[in-house]
Scaffold this motif. Sequence first.
Motif, mmCIF file in Angstrom:
data_model
loop_
_atom_site.group_PDB
_atom_site.id
_atom_site.type_symbol
_atom_site.label_atom_id
_atom_site.label_comp_id
_atom_site.label_asym_id
_atom_site.label_seq_id
_atom_site.Cartn_x
_atom_site.Cartn_y
_atom_site.Cartn_z
ATOM 1 N N ASP A 1 37.380 82.484 -18.276
ATOM 2 C CA ASP A 1 37.388 81.077 -18.641
ATOM 3 C C ASP A 1 36.786 80.209 -17.550
ATOM 4 O O ASP A 1 36.978 78.984 -17.541
ATOM 5 N N CYS A 2 36.105 80.830 -16.618
ATOM 6 C CA CYS A 2 35.471 80.103 -15.505
ATOM 7 C C CYS A 2 36.492 79.325 -14.673
ATOM 8 O O CYS A 2 36.265 78.189 -14.269
ATOM 9 N N LYS A 3 37.647 79.961 -14.465
ATOM 10 C CA LYS A 3 38.674 79.384 -13.611
ATOM 11 C C LYS A 3 38.901 80.312 -12.423
ATOM 12 O O LYS A 3 38.836 81.533 -12.558
ATOM 13 N N ILE A 4 39.181 79.682 -11.247
ATOM 14 C CA ILE A 4 39.373 80.455 -10.021
ATOM 15 C C ILE A 4 40.703 81.190 -10.103
ATOM 16 O O ILE A 4 41.752 80.589 -10.408
ATOM 17 N N GLU A 5 40.686 82.473 -9.813
ATOM 18 C CA GLU A 5 41.890 83.278 -9.876
ATOM 19 C C GLU A 5 42.705 83.130 -8.588
ATOM 20 O O GLU A 5 42.195 82.663 -7.559
ATOM 21 N N VAL A 6 43.939 83.555 -8.671
ATOM 22 C CA VAL A 6 44.879 83.400 -7.553
ATOM 23 C C VAL A 6 44.399 84.229 -6.361
ATOM 24 O O VAL A 6 43.924 85.361 -6.530
ATOM 25 N N ASP A 7 44.534 83.640 -5.169
ATOM 26 C CA ASP A 7 44.178 84.268 -3.898
ATOM 27 C C ASP A 7 42.669 84.491 -3.766
ATOM 28 O O ASP A 7 42.208 85.363 -3.022
ATOM 29 N N TRP A 8 41.898 83.747 -4.512
ATOM 30 C CA TRP A 8 40.443 83.793 -4.404
ATOM 31 C C TRP A 8 39.932 82.407 -4.034
ATOM 32 O O TRP A 8 40.526 81.393 -4.374
ATOM 33 N N TYR A 9 38.798 82.397 -3.383
ATOM 34 C CA TYR A 9 38.135 81.145 -3.022
ATOM 35 C C TYR A 9 36.685 81.246 -3.460
ATOM 36 O O TYR A 9 35.982 82.218 -3.120
ATOM 37 N N CYS A 10 36.265 80.270 -4.236
ATOM 38 C CA CYS A 10 34.916 80.276 -4.779
ATOM 39 C C CYS A 10 34.135 79.087 -4.234
ATOM 40 O O CYS A 10 34.604 77.942 -4.308
ATOM 41 N N GLU A 11 32.963 79.371 -3.710
ATOM 42 C CA GLU A 11 32.072 78.324 -3.223
ATOM 43 C C GLU A 11 31.014 78.091 -4.295
ATOM 44 O O GLU A 11 30.285 79.009 -4.676
ATOM 45 N N SER A 12 30.981 76.853 -4.789
ATOM 46 C CA SER A 12 30.097 76.542 -5.899
ATOM 47 C C SER A 12 29.239 75.341 -5.554
ATOM 48 O O SER A 12 29.696 74.407 -4.880
ATOM 49 N N GLN A 13 28.014 75.399 -6.036
ATOM 50 C CA GLN A 13 27.091 74.285 -5.931
ATOM 51 C C GLN A 13 26.513 74.025 -7.306
ATOM 52 O O GLN A 13 26.360 74.939 -8.138
ATOM 53 N N ALA A 14 26.202 72.770 -7.563
ATOM 54 C CA ALA A 14 25.742 72.365 -8.891
ATOM 55 C C ALA A 14 24.509 73.167 -9.302
ATOM 56 O O ALA A 14 23.579 73.371 -8.509
ATOM 57 N N TYR B 1 40.031 78.573 5.478
ATOM 58 C CA TYR B 1 39.566 77.461 4.650
ATOM 59 C C TYR B 1 39.985 77.625 3.186
ATOM 60 O O TYR B 1 39.236 77.367 2.256
ATOM 61 N N VAL B 2 41.219 78.098 3.000
ATOM 62 C CA VAL B 2 41.782 78.214 1.670
ATOM 63 C C VAL B 2 42.708 77.023 1.443
ATOM 64 O O VAL B 2 43.565 76.725 2.292
ATOM 65 N N ASN B 3 42.539 76.362 0.290
ATOM 66 C CA ASN B 3 43.365 75.199 -0.021
ATOM 67 C C ASN B 3 44.793 75.625 -0.346
ATOM 68 O O ASN B 3 45.029 76.740 -0.838
ATOM 69 N N CYS C 1 32.474 83.992 -4.906
ATOM 70 C CA CYS C 1 33.937 84.039 -4.750
ATOM 71 C C CYS C 1 34.318 85.060 -3.681
ATOM 72 O O CYS C 1 33.776 86.169 -3.640
ATOM 73 N N ILE C 2 35.242 84.696 -2.846
ATOM 74 C CA ILE C 2 35.731 85.524 -1.753
ATOM 75 C C ILE C 2 37.243 85.618 -1.866
ATOM 76 O O ILE C 2 37.926 84.606 -2.118
ATOM 77 N N PHE C 3 37.804 86.782 -1.629
ATOM 78 C CA PHE C 3 39.263 86.958 -1.700
ATOM 79 C C PHE C 3 39.906 86.408 -0.420
ATOM 80 O O PHE C 3 39.567 86.820 0.686
ATOM 81 N N LYS C 4 40.782 85.473 -0.601
ATOM 82 C CA LYS C 4 41.538 84.878 0.521
ATOM 83 C C LYS C 4 42.975 84.650 0.061
ATOM 84 O O LYS C 4 43.207 84.087 -1.009
ATOM 85 N N ARG C 5 43.892 85.079 0.903
ATOM 86 C CA ARG C 5 45.309 84.993 0.552
ATOM 87 C C ARG C 5 45.738 83.526 0.483
ATOM 88 O O ARG C 5 45.416 82.731 1.354
ATOM 89 N N GLN C 6 46.497 83.186 -0.562
ATOM 90 C CA GLN C 6 46.991 81.806 -0.723
ATOM 91 C C GLN C 6 48.173 81.552 0.217
ATOM 92 O O GLN C 6 49.080 82.386 0.316
#
Length: 1711
Positions: free
Chosen positions: A1147-1160, A1281-1283, A1166-1171
């Motif tokens: 569904d084009c949604k970021i999954e848990v413990d992942w970080y996605c860098e997007s540009q228009a 740099y994980v929110n 997407c990179i796996f990063k612990r929340q």
Amino acid sequence: MMAECLTCAAGICYRCKSNFYLSSDNVCLPVCGDGVISKFESCDDYNFVIEDGCSSCSYQCEQPCAQCSFGVCTSCQTGYYLNQSKQKCLPICGDKMIYGDEQCDIGIIQFDETIKNNTGCISCKLQCSPQCEICTQGLCLKCRESQGWYLDSETSICYSKCGDSIISDSEQCEDSNSQLNDGCTQCQFNCQQECSVCIFGICYQCISGYKLINSKCQSVCGDGIIAGNEECEIGLIDFNGYECVNCRYKCSEGCNNCVYGKCVECKNSYGWYLNLNNQCESKCGDLIISDVESCDDNSESCDSCDFVCDDNCNSCQFGICQSCITGYQLLLNQCVNVCGDKIQTQNEDCENDDILPFDGCSFCQFQCQSQCLQCINGECISCDESSGWYLQNKRCETKCGDGIIAELEECDVNLNIDNGDISSNQCFNCRLTCVQNCVNCDRGICKKCKNGYYLNDLNECENICGNQTPEDFEVCDDDNLDGFDGCFQCQYDCQPECQVCLYGQCMNCQDGFVFDNDSATCKSICGDMKLTQYEECDDGNDVPNDGCHNCMYSCTENCITCLKGVCYDCIQGFVLEFPKCIPDCRDTSLTQDLDICYQKECQRECIICIKGSCYNCQNGWYWNEVEYTCESKCGDKIIVGEEQCDMPVSYERSDTYCNDECQFACPDNCTTCSFGICQKCQRGYYLIENKCDSYCGDKVMTEYEGCDDDNILPFDGCFSCRYDCEEQCTLCIKGKCEVCRSGYELINDRCLSICGDGIVTVDEDCDDQNSIKQDGCNQCKFECDQNCQFCEFGKCVFCSNGFQLISQICTSVCGDGFIVGNEKCDDANLIDEDGCFECQYACQSQCQTCLYGSCVLCDEEKGWHLTSQGDCQTLCGDTIVSGIEQCDDGNELNYDGCYECNYICQEACTKCITGSCYECNTPGWRLDNYYCWEICGDALRVGIEECDDGNDIPYDGCFQCKTQCEEACTVCSEGQCQECTFGWALNDKHRCETICGDKYVVPRYEDCDDGNLLPYDGCYDCSYQCVQYCTDCRKDVCYECNTPGWTYDDKTQVCIPICGDGEVNGYEQCDDGNTIQNDGCSISCEYQCHIACLNCDKGKCLECDRYLGYFESNKQCSSKCGDGLWEQNTEQCDDGNLVNQDGCDSDCKIEVDWYCESQAMQISICIFKRQPTIQLKLLEQKEGQSKIEVTFSTQMMLQPNFVLIENENDPIDTDQALFFVSVDELNQGDFEYSIESVVSIQSFPQDIKYILNLNLLNNVQNDQINVLVMVDKRLIITEDYVNLEKNSDQIRIPVPYIVSSYSQKVVELFSNTNEISIYTAMGVSVLSIFSTGYSNLFMTLDTIQYLYYARYINLEFPDNLQQTMDNLKKSSLTQMVNSRLGDTGLPKTITAQPNQTVKEMPNKFKRDNLQYEFSSNIKATAVTLSVGLSVFLTTLTLSKLLHLIPPHKLNDLGSIVGGGILKVRSKCTKISNDFVYSGAIRLVTINFFEMQFASLLQLTHVDFTSNSDIANSSGAIATLAFTFVFTSILTHRIRQIQTKQSLRMKHYIKTLLQQDDKNLQKSTWQMQYNTILLAKKSLFMFAIVCFQNQGLYQTIVVATQAAGFATYLAVSSPFSNNEDQIKQMITELGMLANSLSFSTYYTYEYFSISKESLNQLGWFNIGIFTTILTSNLAIDATTQIRVMYKKAKRAFDRFLESQMPSKSRIQPIFV
């Protein structure tokens, strides 16, 4: 029947008596029903009603009555019951039997079945249910449809119908609609699905993400959870920015195309420009006026794109000032202040309405003179004095004589020069003039001087020095310039060494110089030991080679290096032996004369020394011809050798004192001196110029004074410090008179004249040998009659006014107007009852209380009242007829029968008798109750009638004989209205009617008046009307809108269309029945297309922007997930696939413990990063405050490039802004919190830690509360740099109990009371040592320690009790010793130990920061034992020393000094003797608590790892063993005393037990009190220390030992006095009560005891502790007062005995 006949003839009755009537048979029968019981009647009740108790004048009860008594039923038949209040038999409804007026009876129906009763029989009547409207014989034909009940034709039952707006039967509610979530659905209470707690259709608690507002669950904007109609959520409610504001996407103003809070296109043509944040901003200065700008030019009227005017402009329009404020006038669009208008404005310093310069205010500005240096508010405070201007009266003025020319001065001479002599100056009164001796003067400038003077450069005439003629200031003139020849520069002159110079001749030289007559000069004296500038040195002798010779430096012989008379090196063959060079006897080859090395040396003072023998000495030394040595001689005024001084014995006051041995000594009567100078004199002497003199009058008698009484009164026994008696004394001995002259007697050592002996002494005027007053002589003083005005030698010449002289007695004259003598009054007349009669007070006969001739109380019961003049007069109107009154009706009404206390009737009365009217024959009047009344309605206007129209019609001009118009009529003339009040209008019939539309509401006639005829605006036709579609209108406020498609808005209270119901109503553009954005219709029911829509037509998109990744679908724009083109509004990510578990799901949604860098328009990476997660931990709770630790699972840091709104550089604000705290069970006003940073968040990653201090402001009923901590995720980010997605966490904590401020004050009061009681008890106990011994002191110390160690019972006490026990610690013996150990000599190892084991200590010990080390806990005992040993050694030493004084010496010192020494010696001996056994035992006893505590505490943590641990453990074991051995030995010794096995120890045991010989015969248990007490202390300490982790066991053991010891005290009574017994019993019973109650603190959770109850129990415990302390103090104080009183009484009795005559008052101390 003849008795009832009134008229009888021939046996026939023709007339009966009253209450009887004559029958047809001419018989008198009683009249039944007349209310009178006559003959043959049983009763008569005025009626003929049957079954009312009396019928036909006979007793009769109703038919159902079974037993009737005198017409009253006492019991009923079956099926009836007796109603006691009505005394009637009523049928029993519910017995299934029909009687009386019952129509039916179906038995008893249960309460819950009454509504279902369909039988037609209700309350034994054939009737239908209350819901039935038409009922026939219990059958319902029609129901009450207006009340919501409808008839079922088959069952004839009324039923309710849901939806008819009427609540009935099983309906819980009724809202006449089918709308969901409005509180009522299908006539049942129902809340919205977001509600978690719903009661009666009202929501009381919402689910997470929602907040309860007006009983509705509304999404909480700022909670970080997107819920409800929120478009976005940033974790803040209000944010001064864009993108997401109030949880709605928002762009800045001026945006033409806003997509998800970011502006795509701005209104450039209107002055809006797109910035870097994708928002539109207006640029001031682009000459385009945007919506937020008022102007945009560079004119003065436009500042920052806003119109501005002058600061003093009052009215400004479009940058043009229309008017100015007061004090300013408009000039060229500027407000200019008006100077001189007496109005001070901001631009004006002052306002004085003049233009005078330098008056303080000029042209409305503060102004001072130019010469003023400092000007404040127009007043000068400092002038330019350097220019000749000085401050006078706040102005600068010139001063003539200051030497400065200023303003109008021609010149100015400084008067301070030449001592004010201006004779040689050219300026006089600041005007130019020539100096003296000038012969040619031109405008103050001298051109030529007279002979003997010359003109200098300053144009002054100066005398010529050197012409051998002294003139003017010249005192001499020797025609030369030689100095020190007697005259220099025409002034007398001597050389500097001259001390007294007279007319140029030296008369006396300075010290160290002598006058040489030959040369007439002062020359220095060599050898006077005074160094002058002409001498190198002066040693006072002429000895050569001694360092100084002939006042020149001279070294010893054979010296090679000499510096200022000191030899530093000798020639070869000699060595330096300071200060001489002596032969070097060690080197014989260099020594010329070896004999000198073996000779005896002479003294340094010797001048001629031959082989060690001196034959001549230096100055000040004298030759001893026998021993050939030099010796000093005291008295030769030369200080040599060991002499400190040398001067004659007779010395001046300022000289140092030197004794006969030439040593400094103190002068006579001096106690402290230094170098012969006295510093302090003996008592009674005063230091005056180094001499101690006595002072007469200081109450201190010295050897030169016979007496000193501190006054200068003669004849008081001492005068001028000499014994002195008064003149009447004939024998005076040491200031005391022994024999007086004749006529005097000796009283208290004074001669007092004897009055009454017939002898007239100096102190007496007369003596008539009697005490009769006013007989001419009284108390030996002339005295006449007290009313005598002129008395001479005891004879009255004439009397005072009002008296006449009769036989030397002044007698008062009554009637002369003077009140004198025994006269109480005198009014100069003989009138009775005028206040004064025969010079005595007299009042009227009606006066009850007469005071000073004025009546203060009259006989008011008889109508006499007191006036302000003090007279009794009748008062008309008091309803009492008295005096001359005819009547008194108590009012002032005329024509009521009595007026002004005289009879009177109305004018209409035609016959008046004593104020009552008996006839009114005047037309229009009628007589009623002896009064004439007007007849209203007879068309005759009489009396008080205003009119009489013969009718009673209201508002016809006359009503009830009063003219009457309408209420709204303001001007009524004879019943016709001429003018109406505001809001009313006068019609043609002279009637008032309301005016609808005048905006004035007339009460009762108009509901409202809004001045228009518009419908649905709240008021229509002056009646309330609500908005359209309102279904519940109250006045002008709508409360309900149940019209389909409409809803009620609580805020605006209007009906608004329901957006989302699928129907377009009102102002809605569209309504698609959903809340989906960008589907053509917005959530506000307005046309809306997707932000990527390029062409939108009424919510339908005709073209989408494909470059942004959008495609047309169902007339709307949508992005395609998985196309690898990321679009930020609809996609969180787009990784080019629809695969899950790769960071971006299908569904084009970021999954848990992942970080996605997007540009228009690019693919997402997407990179796996612990929340990260938030972690909460409760640290501690104390006094209503909870400390919660806040940490994170990973290292965190600040978001880069994030800028705070306010105080961005303040890290404290960053910490506070980072967190938001809420408590589910509490409102924001019930608590407060603060954030304390331990490791603060920084710009670099680290493990951050914060402490949340949560403080409850009020007590909460809940046992636990849920604390929610939210973190602003915009501020924080992980090290990777994980929110922080989950930015909140919650913790459930117990609720601490909060002590109120009042309770806190009460605790402080009790604590202060206990502390004062402890210190006072200690003071009383110390004082009791000198009266009753040590018993009170030891018992007080035991009690204090007992209470102190009870605080270590390991239970959680309430805050009030714990605080009281903590305050009790301050007054403990251990705390007092510890606080003062810094001043002792104990080693630091005792006074300061490192806190190494506190963490291992039990809770109670840990709270006091205690340690296991034995040395740190035994400090108080060590100090006490040290003090006790010091006292013992001190008293023993004093005793030994004082015993060295022999008895005859003590006897010589007198009774005071000698007796005092004897008492001190005796006391010291007793104390030192007692200490050997009793004192040492007492010291161990009072320290027994601490010894046991320190030992047991150390033994619970035995350690032998280090030397200090070995020492502490060994000391604890030894001390504990010592306590047991000590107790055993003491028990054995006391047993020996009791059994008389060791009589020699009786004295010491007596001292220990404070008992007499008789008490020593008590039982074993009584004698062993102290040992039992020590055993009790051991048990107590064992429970406190060894059971520290078992609080319940501690309370049981403490209670047991207290109960056992109290029982022992009650049974054995070991004390010799009741006071000690009572104190000990109170202490033990109090401790027993507290210990038993302490168990509640252990079991309160099991029995669910509230904290409030525990707090109340704490007050009980505090009261027990306070009672123990105060009662002990009260008993000790009372005992000591009683003892002191007895001692004072005995001392007083001894004093009285000492005053009795005896053979000899002075007795020696020793006989």
